[in-house]
Design a protein around this motif. Sequence first.
Motif, PDB file in Angstrom:
ATOM      1  N   LEU A  41      22.444 -22.571 167.847  1.00 54.85           N
ATOM      2  CA  LEU A  41      23.185 -23.698 168.356  1.00 54.85           C
ATOM      3  C   LEU A  41      23.052 -23.894 170.536  1.00 54.85           C
ATOM      4  O   LEU A  41      22.347 -24.570 171.267  1.00 54.85           O
ATOM      5  N   LEU A  42      23.122 -22.677 170.982  1.00 52.21           N
ATOM      6  CA  LEU A  42      23.035 -22.708 171.885  1.00 52.21           C
ATOM      7  C   LEU A  42      21.534 -22.790 172.569  1.00 52.21           C
ATOM      8  O   LEU A  42      21.876 -23.829 173.879  1.00 52.21           O
ATOM      9  N   LEU A  43      20.559 -22.403 172.014  1.00 51.05           N
ATOM     10  CA  LEU A  43      19.190 -22.340 172.421  1.00 51.05           C
ATOM     11  C   LEU A  43      18.791 -23.825 172.417  1.00 51.05           C
ATOM     12  O   LEU A  43      18.363 -24.451 173.299  1.00 51.05           O
ATOM     13  N   ALA A  44      19.200 -23.939 170.839  1.00 53.69           N
ATOM     14  CA  ALA A  44      18.945 -25.884 170.914  1.00 53.69           C
ATOM     15  C   ALA A  44      19.747 -27.308 171.958  1.00 53.69           C
ATOM     16  O   ALA A  44      18.512 -27.517 172.472  1.00 53.69           O
ATOM     17  N   ALA A  45      20.753 -26.335 172.368  1.00 53.55           N
ATOM     18  CA  ALA A  45      21.439 -27.152 173.806  1.00 53.55           C
ATOM     19  C   ALA A  45      20.741 -26.608 174.671  1.00 53.55           C
ATOM     20  O   ALA A  45      21.366 -27.828 176.086  1.00 53.55           O
ATOM     21  N   GLY A  46      20.119 -26.208 175.242  1.00 57.25           N
ATOM     22  CA  GLY A  46      19.674 -25.546 176.803  1.00 57.25           C
ATOM     23  C   GLY A  46      19.480 -24.180 176.857  1.00 57.25           C
ATOM     24  O   GLY A  46      18.778 -24.318 178.305  1.00 57.25           O
ATOM     25  N   GLU A  88      17.582 -17.453 177.035  1.00 54.36           N
ATOM     26  CA  GLU A  88      17.845 -16.646 175.649  1.00 54.36           C
ATOM     27  C   GLU A  88      18.079 -15.636 176.754  1.00 54.36           C
ATOM     28  O   GLU A  88      19.792 -14.991 176.182  1.00 54.36           O
ATOM     29  N   LYS A  89      18.181 -15.685 177.427  1.00 52.42           N
ATOM     30  CA  LYS A  89      18.983 -14.594 178.903  1.00 52.42           C
ATOM     31  C   LYS A  89      20.060 -14.852 178.542  1.00 52.42           C
ATOM     32  O   LYS A  89      20.911 -13.300 178.356  1.00 52.42           O
ATOM     33  N   ASP A  90      20.629 -15.698 179.013  1.00 50.60           N
ATOM     34  CA  ASP A  90      22.657 -16.084 179.406  1.00 50.60           C
ATOM     35  C   ASP A  90      22.904 -15.790 178.084  1.00 50.60           C
ATOM     36  O   ASP A  90      24.026 -15.552 177.503  1.00 50.60           O
ATOM     37  N   VAL A  91      22.147 -16.325 176.945  1.00 52.39           N
ATOM     38  CA  VAL A  91      23.140 -16.705 176.337  1.00 52.39           C
ATOM     39  C   VAL A  91      23.181 -14.378 175.362  1.00 52.39           C
ATOM     40  O   VAL A  91      24.435 -14.717 174.600  1.00 52.39           O
ATOM     41  N   LEU A  92      21.922 -13.689 175.429  1.00 50.08           N
ATOM     42  CA  LEU A  92      22.107 -12.240 175.030  1.00 50.08           C
ATOM     43  C   LEU A  92      23.286 -12.200 175.730  1.00 50.08           C
ATOM     44  O   LEU A  92      24.357 -11.056 175.607  1.00 50.08           O
ATOM     45  N   ASN A  93      23.635 -12.112 177.160  1.00 48.84           N
ATOM     46  CA  ASN A  93      24.106 -11.189 178.494  1.00 48.84           C
ATOM     47  C   ASN A  93      25.356 -11.647 178.041  1.00 48.84           C
ATOM     48  O   ASN A  93      26.904 -10.764 177.977  1.00 48.84           O
ATOM     49  N   ALA A  94      25.807 -13.341 177.712  1.00 47.89           N
ATOM     50  CA  ALA A  94      27.199 -13.401 177.101  1.00 47.89           C
ATOM     51  C   ALA A  94      27.996 -12.537 176.458  1.00 47.89           C
ATOM     52  O   ALA A  94      28.583 -12.597 175.525  1.00 47.89           O
ATOM     53  N   MET A  95      26.879 -13.092 175.048  1.00 45.31           N
ATOM     54  CA  MET A  95      27.435 -12.134 173.450  1.00 45.31           C
ATOM     55  C   MET A  95      27.348 -11.028 173.804  1.00 45.31           C
ATOM     56  O   MET A  95      28.266 -10.219 173.116  1.00 45.31           O
ATOM     57  N   SER A  96      26.816  -9.893 174.798  1.00 40.43           N
ATOM     58  CA  SER A  96      26.698  -8.532 174.642  1.00 40.43           C
ATOM     59  C   SER A  96      28.287  -8.170 175.195  1.00 40.43           C
ATOM     60  O   SER A  96      28.616  -7.120 175.168  1.00 40.43           O
ATOM     61  N   SER A  97      28.345  -9.121 175.864  1.00 42.33           N
ATOM     62  CA  SER A  97      29.694  -9.554 177.216  1.00 42.33           C
ATOM     63  C   SER A  97      31.002  -8.911 176.498  1.00 42.33           C
ATOM     64  O   SER A  97      32.184  -8.730 176.205  1.00 42.33           O
ATOM     65  N   GLU A  98      30.348  -9.576 175.113  1.00 39.79           N
ATOM     66  CA  GLU A  98      32.287 -10.515 174.331  1.00 39.79           C
ATOM     67  C   GLU A  98      32.632  -9.454 173.161  1.00 39.79           C
ATOM     68  O   GLU A  98      32.884  -8.863 173.590  1.00 39.79           O
ATOM     69  N   GLN A  99      31.110  -8.516 172.977  1.00 39.32           N
ATOM     70  CA  GLN A  99      31.144  -7.357 172.014  1.00 39.32           C
ATOM     71  C   GLN A  99      31.227  -6.011 172.510  1.00 39.32           C
ATOM     72  O   GLN A  99      31.888  -4.837 171.797  1.00 39.32           O
ATOM     73  N   LEU A 100      30.880  -5.814 173.702  1.00 34.88           N
ATOM     74  CA  LEU A 100      30.816  -4.521 174.361  1.00 34.88           C
ATOM     75  C   LEU A 100      31.616  -4.830 175.233  1.00 34.88           C
ATOM     76  O   LEU A 100      31.802  -5.282 176.431  1.00 34.88           O
TER      77      LEU A 100
END
Length: 357
Positions: free
Chosen positions: A26-31, A34-46
């Motif tokens: 969804l985030l990639l489709a919104a523009g 990918e680097k920002d998306v993965l960093n945000a996901m990792s900071s959310e879980q780690l």
Amino acid sequence: MDAPPLSQFIVHARSKGMDFGTIRALLLAAGWKEKDVLNAMSSEQLDLAVPLPPDAGGARNATLHLLAFGAFHTAIISLVLLFFALIDRRLPDVATDDLFTTTDRWNSTLRWLVAQIVISFPLFLIPWRYLLGEIRQRPEKAVSPIRRWLTFLTLLLAIATLTVTAMTLLYYFLDGELTLRFVLKVLLLSLLAALSLVYFVGALSPNRGQAIDARWHRTFGWLAGILVAAGLVWGMSAVGSPFQQRYRKLDQRRLADLRVIVDEIERIVVQQRRTADAELKRPLPADLDELVAAAEFQRPSIRDPETGVPYRYEVLDERRFRLCADFRFPRDESVRVIWNHPAGEACFEFDVLEISR
């Protein structure tokens, strides 16, 4: 403080039961990148941030390392040459010294080497200290490729220097030409090369990702600072202060003026100059003002560049004249010895026909 939109959306999507793959799509489709998306996901879980690779920093890291190592090599080469020049001056060797090397040339060489050290040594310390600070925060940077390449290059140069020095020492020993001056140079070169070798071997951390003990760097910094300070103090004491250099240049200007005066007197007075048939074609000028008016090639400067007082000129007979000037420093060179003089008033006598012959 409100969470950033990206992190806030990920938290919201996870609370609705979405998996990370769907959220990412969804985030990639919104523009979003990918680097920002993965960093945000990792900071959310780690609890810990994702570590960056050792060579992180790219061009900035490479530039700082190139600047530091380039300045280090410049400083150490200049320091070696400075000590060599000072040793040569302190312990002259008539068998090898250039008889045509004047004091002014020596001083010019020493001043240039001092200037190189004064600029290059801080240019090494400042970026190197900054890089060490980064390594303390992120130890994995101690083994970055650019750092290791430049370190191994420095080690290679240090080992090559020690090897060539040992060979040269052995050769001169077998040839029976060991002198105190040569031994001092060998000891100095060996000391600097060994110091560089030991430090940079230690700087290559044996445990990947471990920062080097700060005491190691401080010890090297103090030793390097002492050697640099010793070289600069010795060099500055040998060449004198900037004010003394200005006075020496004024003395050089006075000699240059006197040479032009002598040359112009010869030009206007002597016929067939610089030959065996040289003879007078007119009387010597009565004073320097007459010489200036009659100059054929170059109008001479007849006044002291510092005081503005005219140089003293005296006609002794139809062929001989005397020139006098006041000098700040004595001159005792092995070239153009006719112009050697003491400090203070110095006079030079010339036979205009002898000059031409």
